[in-house]
Design a protein around this motif. Structure first.
Motif, mmCIF file in Angstrom:
data_model
loop_
_atom_site.group_PDB
_atom_site.id
_atom_site.type_symbol
_atom_site.label_atom_id
_atom_site.label_comp_id
_atom_site.label_asym_id
_atom_site.label_seq_id
_atom_site.Cartn_x
_atom_site.Cartn_y
_atom_site.Cartn_z
ATOM 1 N N LEU A 25 -30.838 1.586 19.819
ATOM 2 C CA LEU A 25 -31.146 0.195 19.508
ATOM 3 C C LEU A 25 -30.098 -0.412 18.576
ATOM 4 N N ARG A 26 -29.554 0.406 17.682
ATOM 5 C CA ARG A 26 -28.547 -0.098 16.755
ATOM 6 C C ARG A 26 -27.265 -0.505 17.478
ATOM 7 N N HIS A 27 -26.919 0.240 18.516
ATOM 8 C CA HIS A 27 -25.698 -0.043 19.275
ATOM 9 C C HIS A 27 -26.004 -0.710 20.621
ATOM 10 N N ALA A 28 -27.145 -1.380 20.719
ATOM 11 C CA ALA A 28 -27.515 -2.015 21.988
ATOM 12 C C ALA A 28 -26.543 -3.135 22.355
ATOM 13 N N HIS A 29 -25.971 -3.820 21.348
ATOM 14 C CA HIS A 29 -25.059 -4.931 21.651
ATOM 15 C C HIS A 29 -23.771 -4.451 22.314
ATOM 16 N N GLU A 30 -23.497 -3.145 22.254
ATOM 17 C CA GLU A 30 -22.295 -2.610 22.876
ATOM 18 C C GLU A 30 -22.498 -2.294 24.353
ATOM 19 N N ARG A 31 -23.722 -2.412 24.846
ATOM 20 C CA ARG A 31 -24.030 -2.115 26.245
ATOM 21 C C ARG A 31 -24.400 -3.412 26.956
ATOM 22 N N LEU A 34 -28.063 -3.918 27.925
ATOM 23 C CA LEU A 34 -29.025 -4.152 26.853
ATOM 24 C C LEU A 34 -28.680 -5.407 26.059
ATOM 25 N N ALA A 35 -27.913 -6.291 26.659
ATOM 26 C CA ALA A 35 -27.492 -7.501 25.944
ATOM 27 C C ALA A 35 -28.649 -8.457 25.679
ATOM 28 N N ALA A 36 -29.763 -8.280 26.392
ATOM 29 C CA ALA A 36 -30.904 -9.194 26.219
ATOM 30 C C ALA A 36 -31.786 -8.821 25.033
ATOM 31 N N VAL A 37 -31.404 -7.818 24.254
ATOM 32 C CA VAL A 37 -32.203 -7.447 23.084
ATOM 33 C C VAL A 37 -32.186 -8.595 22.087
ATOM 34 N N GLY A 38 -33.357 -9.041 21.682
ATOM 35 C CA GLY A 38 -33.470 -10.141 20.745
ATOM 36 C C GLY A 38 -33.836 -11.455 21.388
ATOM 37 N N GLU A 39 -33.783 -11.547 22.706
ATOM 38 C CA GLU A 39 -34.143 -12.796 23.379
ATOM 39 C C GLU A 39 -35.655 -12.882 23.588
ATOM 40 N N GLN A 45 -39.874 -4.515 18.380
ATOM 41 C CA GLN A 45 -40.848 -4.445 19.472
ATOM 42 C C GLN A 45 -40.470 -3.355 20.475
ATOM 43 N N LEU A 46 -39.187 -3.255 20.784
ATOM 44 C CA LEU A 46 -38.746 -2.219 21.714
ATOM 45 C C LEU A 46 -38.966 -0.829 21.137
ATOM 46 N N ARG A 47 -38.723 -0.680 19.867
ATOM 47 C CA ARG A 47 -38.938 0.629 19.229
ATOM 48 C C ARG A 47 -40.412 1.022 19.274
ATOM 49 N N THR A 48 -41.296 0.061 18.997
ATOM 50 C CA THR A 48 -42.729 0.356 19.043
ATOM 51 C C THR A 48 -43.166 0.751 20.447
ATOM 52 N N ILE A 204 -34.429 7.123 27.369
ATOM 53 C CA ILE A 204 -34.498 5.987 26.450
ATOM 54 C C ILE A 204 -33.842 4.742 27.037
ATOM 55 N N LEU A 205 -32.611 4.866 27.525
ATOM 56 C CA LEU A 205 -31.907 3.687 28.043
ATOM 57 C C LEU A 205 -32.599 3.070 29.259
ATOM 58 N N PRO A 206 -33.021 3.853 30.264
ATOM 59 C CA PRO A 206 -33.767 3.229 31.373
ATOM 60 C C PRO A 206 -35.054 2.555 30.924
ATOM 61 N N PHE A 207 -35.737 3.144 29.942
ATOM 62 C CA PHE A 207 -36.969 2.528 29.456
ATOM 63 C C PHE A 207 -36.675 1.184 28.798
#
Length: 274
Positions: A25-31, A34-39, A45-48, A204-207
């Motif tokens: 999750l910390r490096h999600a912006h590098e993929r 996973l660029a939609a994290v935060g939208e 929420q994803l961690r939970t 983790i990544l597919p989820f």
């Protein structure tokens, strides 16, 4: 109720699973996937959601995890065997240990005994000097008292130095957990790295990608809650209770009348049967 720990994931490996998840999750912006994290869903929420789905995610790397656990158990079994062998052959080291124990006792008792002797000799010597004339051995007792006082100070200094050396030795012998993990045998280290890689890439990544692509996940939700459409429906529904006036007009209710009971007609002798 969600299960926060998978049956095949040991408690000691739970922090490692969370660490891999947090790192992803910390490096999600590098993929890009996973660029939609935060939208619509943020990292919390994803961690939970991922923690609630621990059993599902870790099952994707069950084979690698089983191999890692077996390699780790074999390493621990061999280490316990070596410790047991060292314990059975430690009889030669017992004299050294007993000597160290005697030295510790002497180090503790020497200041106490020397201090007590100094106090007694100094007190008795100075009291005898008050006599007129003072005895000849009064000065000898005072000198002995000061000698034991010097021994007390030296014993205290030696005990302090011994404690400092022991603390430094114990500090150098202890190693952090990370250093111990870095010193794992090559086969165990490879098995652990294979499990970590499989858990990240196949679990983790597919989820996270599926969670971000789920159109039912709304951005207004602070914590991910199960959607109403995902709740399994039971094969029956509750009965439809309605008041008597809500349904169709009911027919006339049957009327019941109590039977007409009459007392038997008892008369006089003229009513007797012939």
């Amino acid at each position: 109720m969600h299960m926060n720990s998978a049956p095949h994931l040991l408690a000691e490996d739970r922090p490692e699973y969370e660490r891999i998840l947090d790192d992803a999750l910390r490096h999600a912006h590098e993929r890009p996937d996973l660029a939609a994290v935060g939208e619509r869903l943020n990292a919390v929420q994803l961690r939970t959601m991922a923690l609630d789905a621990t059993e599902l995610i870790t099952s994707t790397a069950a084979t690698e995890y089983k191999h890692y656990v077996q390699a780790r158990e074999e390493l621990r079994g061999s280490a316990e065997g070596e410790d047991h062998g060292a314990g059975t052959g430690s009889a030669a080291a017992r004299p050294h240990q007993s000597g160290a124990g005697i030295g510790a006792v002497v180090t503790v008792l020497a200041p106490v005994l020397a201090g007590t002797a100094a106090f007694i000799f100094l007190l008795a010597g100075y009291l005898l000097r008050l006599l007129d004339p003072p005895p000849s051995f009064a000065s000898t007792m005072v000198s002995a008292g000061w000698f034991f006082a010097a021994v007390t100070a030296a014993a205290i200094l030696a005990a302090a130095v011994g404690l400092l050396i022991t603390a430094l030795r114990n500090g150098s012998d202890s190693q952090p957990i990370d250093d111990e993990e870095d010193e794992l045998p090559e086969d165990v280290a490879r098995a652990r790295e294979a499990w970590r890689h499989a858990l990240l890439e196949r679990g983790i990544l597919p989820f996270l990608r599926d969670a971000l692509a789920d159109p039912e996940a709304g951005p207004a939700a602070r914590t991910p809650l199960p959607s109403a459409n995902r709740i399994p429906k039971v094969g029956y529904s509750r009965p439809d209770f309605s008041s008597p006036g809500d349904g169709p007009a009911a027919g006339p209710r049957p009327t019941f009348t109590s039977p007409d009971f009459t007392s038997p007609d008892f008369g006089g002798p003229e009513h007797e049967l012939d």
